[in-house]
Scaffold this active site. Structure first.
Site, mmCIF file in Angstrom:
data_model
loop_
_atom_site.group_PDB
_atom_site.id
_atom_site.type_symbol
_atom_site.label_atom_id
_atom_site.label_comp_id
_atom_site.label_asym_id
_atom_site.label_seq_id
_atom_site.Cartn_x
_atom_site.Cartn_y
_atom_site.Cartn_z
ATOM 1 N N LYS A 276 0.842 -1.200 0.000
ATOM 2 C CA LYS A 276 0.000 0.000 0.000
ATOM 3 C C LYS A 276 0.878 1.251 0.000
ATOM 4 O O LYS A 276 2.000 1.215 0.501
ATOM 5 C CB LYS A 276 -0.867 0.027 1.267
ATOM 6 C CG LYS A 276 -2.048 -0.916 1.270
ATOM 7 C CD LYS A 276 -2.873 -0.748 2.534
ATOM 8 C CE LYS A 276 -4.043 -1.714 2.574
ATOM 9 N NZ LYS A 276 -5.031 -1.507 1.493
ATOM 10 N N ARG A 350 -10.485 -11.260 1.696
ATOM 11 C CA ARG A 350 -11.390 -12.262 1.106
ATOM 12 C C ARG A 350 -10.797 -13.649 1.171
ATOM 13 O O ARG A 350 -11.510 -14.645 1.229
ATOM 14 C CB ARG A 350 -11.760 -11.831 -0.319
ATOM 15 C CG ARG A 350 -10.620 -11.778 -1.283
ATOM 16 C CD ARG A 350 -10.935 -10.950 -2.517
ATOM 17 N NE ARG A 350 -10.889 -9.510 -2.254
ATOM 18 C CZ ARG A 350 -11.206 -8.568 -3.140
ATOM 19 N NH1 ARG A 350 -11.608 -8.906 -4.356
ATOM 20 N NH2 ARG A 350 -11.130 -7.297 -2.815
HETATM 21 N N1 BES Z 1 -8.187 -3.629 4.239
HETATM 22 C C1 BES Z 1 -8.297 -3.226 2.882
HETATM 23 C C2 BES Z 1 -9.551 -2.403 2.601
HETATM 24 C C3 BES Z 1 -9.601 -1.064 3.259
HETATM 25 C C4 BES Z 1 -9.087 0.040 2.618
HETATM 26 C C5 BES Z 1 -10.215 -0.904 4.482
HETATM 27 C C6 BES Z 1 -9.156 1.287 3.211
HETATM 28 C C7 BES Z 1 -10.289 0.329 5.068
HETATM 29 C C8 BES Z 1 -9.770 1.433 4.441
HETATM 30 C C9 BES Z 1 -8.327 -4.438 1.966
HETATM 31 O O1 BES Z 1 -7.599 -5.521 2.405
HETATM 32 C C10 BES Z 1 -7.768 -4.012 0.669
HETATM 33 O O2 BES Z 1 -6.633 -3.664 0.641
HETATM 34 N N2 BES Z 1 -8.563 -4.046 -0.379
HETATM 35 C C11 BES Z 1 -8.115 -3.660 -1.666
HETATM 36 C C12 BES Z 1 -8.661 -4.623 -2.672
HETATM 37 C C13 BES Z 1 -8.111 -4.445 -4.037
HETATM 38 C C14 BES Z 1 -6.635 -4.802 -4.070
HETATM 39 C C15 BES Z 1 -8.867 -5.330 -4.990
HETATM 40 C C16 BES Z 1 -8.621 -2.242 -1.931
HETATM 41 O O3 BES Z 1 -9.747 -1.921 -1.551
HETATM 42 O O4 BES Z 1 -7.846 -1.459 -2.462
HETATM 43 MN MN MN Z 2 -5.550 -5.320 1.791
#
Ligand code: BES
Ligand code: MN
Ligand code: ZN
Length: 498
Positions: A276, A350
């Site tokens: 991230k 997921r």
């Molecule tokens: N934990 C994150 C989602 C999230 C993002 C929660 C911001 C709270 C605040 C999740 O694991 C994630 O990173 N999801 C990705 C999925 C994508 C790679 C398909 C996302 O939402 O960017």
């Molecule tokens: Mn994630």
């Protein structure tokens, strides 16, 4: 701390009295005379001077050293026809915060004028108590000097004569305390709150509460069960994964299919190899908000003695990049036997949920299966922090969630799960892939989970945007973890057989 509703003026706290007034009702004050005639006269005087009009969140304090009731706080409730439960929560919370500055043990709130809300007395009582308990939350566990500023003032709600109001107050105190408990663990940083520590917390709660049992699977057992989604995500971290099961049989052995709630427990989500951006990454300690909600719900269910057989399941891991981390392109054979191509190691939630849902389906044959997860950033884009995204394969449960969400103070909004979205997660090399491309990110995550629940009646709640607040706009929720999910699940299950 003592909260109660009653109609006896002698039980009212005299040091401080709160009088809420609607905008258009400032001239209809005769009911105050029933409480105290001198007070009625003084308030009528203030209003005749034009100093108080009942505008929303207006507040005026009168000091009356010679009178029976020493401090009187007039608080504006705004327009009567726009008043609702959420406004009540905000009003009660702002009043409680204001009264905190007084040197008093407790205060009386004249709830009477607010009562003709469409909700039942139970729901109104619950909303009042939750708002106060939640607004008194302070997260100071990591301050070197503990600096609690909020006091546990007692509150008498005058003018709430019917019995259910007090039952609502009681349940609201229980639920509010558990929401705060969840906020505490969700706010706790990941160097303190590891998967193992989360598991210990669950076990500690089970030890304290008769009727609640807790089983924790370690890495070996998780491996043995073929839960490679969980194993893969955990591979990059020195923290071993845990699989937590909480069980409460409130149905008293009337065996039947339990209701199962699964919560995402990523104690920190760096994104893994699909790292991230660093901006805001610190917030990813709240990626176990779903797990927190499940723990808080199970604790509440036992304390409220909800008469159902309930199971809470939490897969918990830390998602880290390292030489041993799982990688984009990897193919994982999940516990269900389905194969998943990893396109992003940041779509880790997921993967761990899929194994947990599969475990729930195989081992409990649930009558209803819930999952709560901070699953997608796209949820923020779709709904902001105003609602939980709701998806599922069962109209009946979806409807229950929608019906009871509003009263709980935690809104849900449905997103579609049409088959077309399942097409988006088909993989060239495996059965499915863990991302669905650029559009509909919240839905394709839901479509992924749907692959693992079979015909079990199931709903998925994406709490990514509601589990954390960056502002204080909700009044009774300070910045940080919200503990979302506890109030919602409690209200849905409380009404389950209705
Ligand atoms: N934990 C994150 C989602 C999230 C993002 C929660 C911001 C709270 C605040 C999740 O694991 C994630 O990173 N999801 C990705 C999925 C994508 C790679 C398909 C996302 O939402 O960017
Ligand atoms: Mn994630
Ligand atoms: Zn995550």
């Amino acid at each position: 701390m003592r909260f109660e509703g009653n109609r006896s003026v002698s039980k009212a706290y005299k040091e401080a009295v709160v009088v809420p007034l609607f905008e258009n009702a400032v001239t209809r004050l005769s009911w105050i005379g029933e409480f105290d005639s001198a007070l009625h006269k003084d308030i009528a005087h203030v209003i005749s001077k034009g100093d108080f009009k009942g505008k929303q969140s207006a507040m005026l304090t009168l000091y009356r050293p010679e009178a029976n009731f020493k401090r009187v706080v007039l608080v504006g409730a705004g327009k009567k026809r726009e008043f609702n439960l959420e406004k009540l929560r905000k009003l009660v919370a702002s009043v409680d915060t204001a009264v905190q500055q007084f040197n008093v043990r407790g205060y009386t709130m004249l709830i009477e004028p607010l009562l003709p809300l469409s909700a039942s007395d139970y729901i109104v009582g619950k909303a009042c108590a939750e708002a106060i308990v939640l607004s008194r939350f302070e997260f100071d566990a990591f301050k070197s000097k503990q600096e609690k500023t909020k006091k546990d003032l007692n509150v008498v709600f005058w003018g709430a004569p019917r019995g259910d109001f007090n039952k609502g107050i009681q349940d609201g105190v229980t639920i509010g305390a558990n929401v705060n408990f969840v906020r505490e663990i969700v706010n706790t940083p990941s160097n303190t709150l590891t998967p193992a520590v989360l598991a210990e917390k669950a076990q500690a709660i089970a030890r304290e509460l008769p009727g609640l049992s807790c089983t924790v699977f370690d890495k070996n057992k998780i491996e043995e069960l073929g839960m490679n989604g969980i194993i893969s995500v955990a591979k990059g971290s020195i923290c071993e994964p845990k699989f937590i099961i909480l069980e409460y049989d409130g149905a008293q052995g009337k065996q039947g299919r339990p209701i199962v709630a699964v919560g995402k427990g990523v104690t920190f989500d760096t994104g893994g190899i699909s790292l991230k951006p660093c901006n805001g990454m610190e917030k990813m300690k709240y990626d176990m908000g779903g797990a927190g909600a499940v723990i808080g719900f199970m604790k509440s269910a036992v304390e409220l003695k909800l008469p159902y057989h309930l199971v809470g399941i939490i897969p918990t891991v830390e998602n880290m990049p390292s030489a041993s981390a799982y990688k984009p392109g990897d193919v994982i054979t999940m516990a269900s036997g389905k194969t998943v191509e990893v396109l992003s190691t940041d779509a880790e939630g997921r993967l761990i949920l899929a194994d947990a849902l599969d475990y729930a389906v195989k081992n409990y044959n649930p009558s209803a299966l819930f999952d709560l997860a901070t699953l997608t950033g796209a949820c923020m884009v779709a709904l902001g922090n105003k609602a939980v995204a709701l998806m599922g394969n069962n109209r009946g449960i979806m409807r229950k969630a929608q019906q009871y969400a509003e009263n709980s103070g935690e809104r849900v909004w449905e997103l579609p799960l049409w088959d077309d979205y399942s097409e988006m997660i088909k993989s060239d090399v495996a059965d499915i892939k863990n991302t669905g491309g650029p559009g509909a990110g919240t839905i394709t995550a839901g479509a992924f989970l749907k692959e693992f629940v079979g015909n079990t009646p199931w709903i998925h709640m994406d709490i990514a945007s509601t589990a954390w607040m960056d502002t204080t706009e909700r009044g009774y929720l300070c910045k940080g973890a919200t503990g979302v999910g506890v109030r919602l699940l409690c209200e849905i299950i409380r009404n389950w057989n209705k």
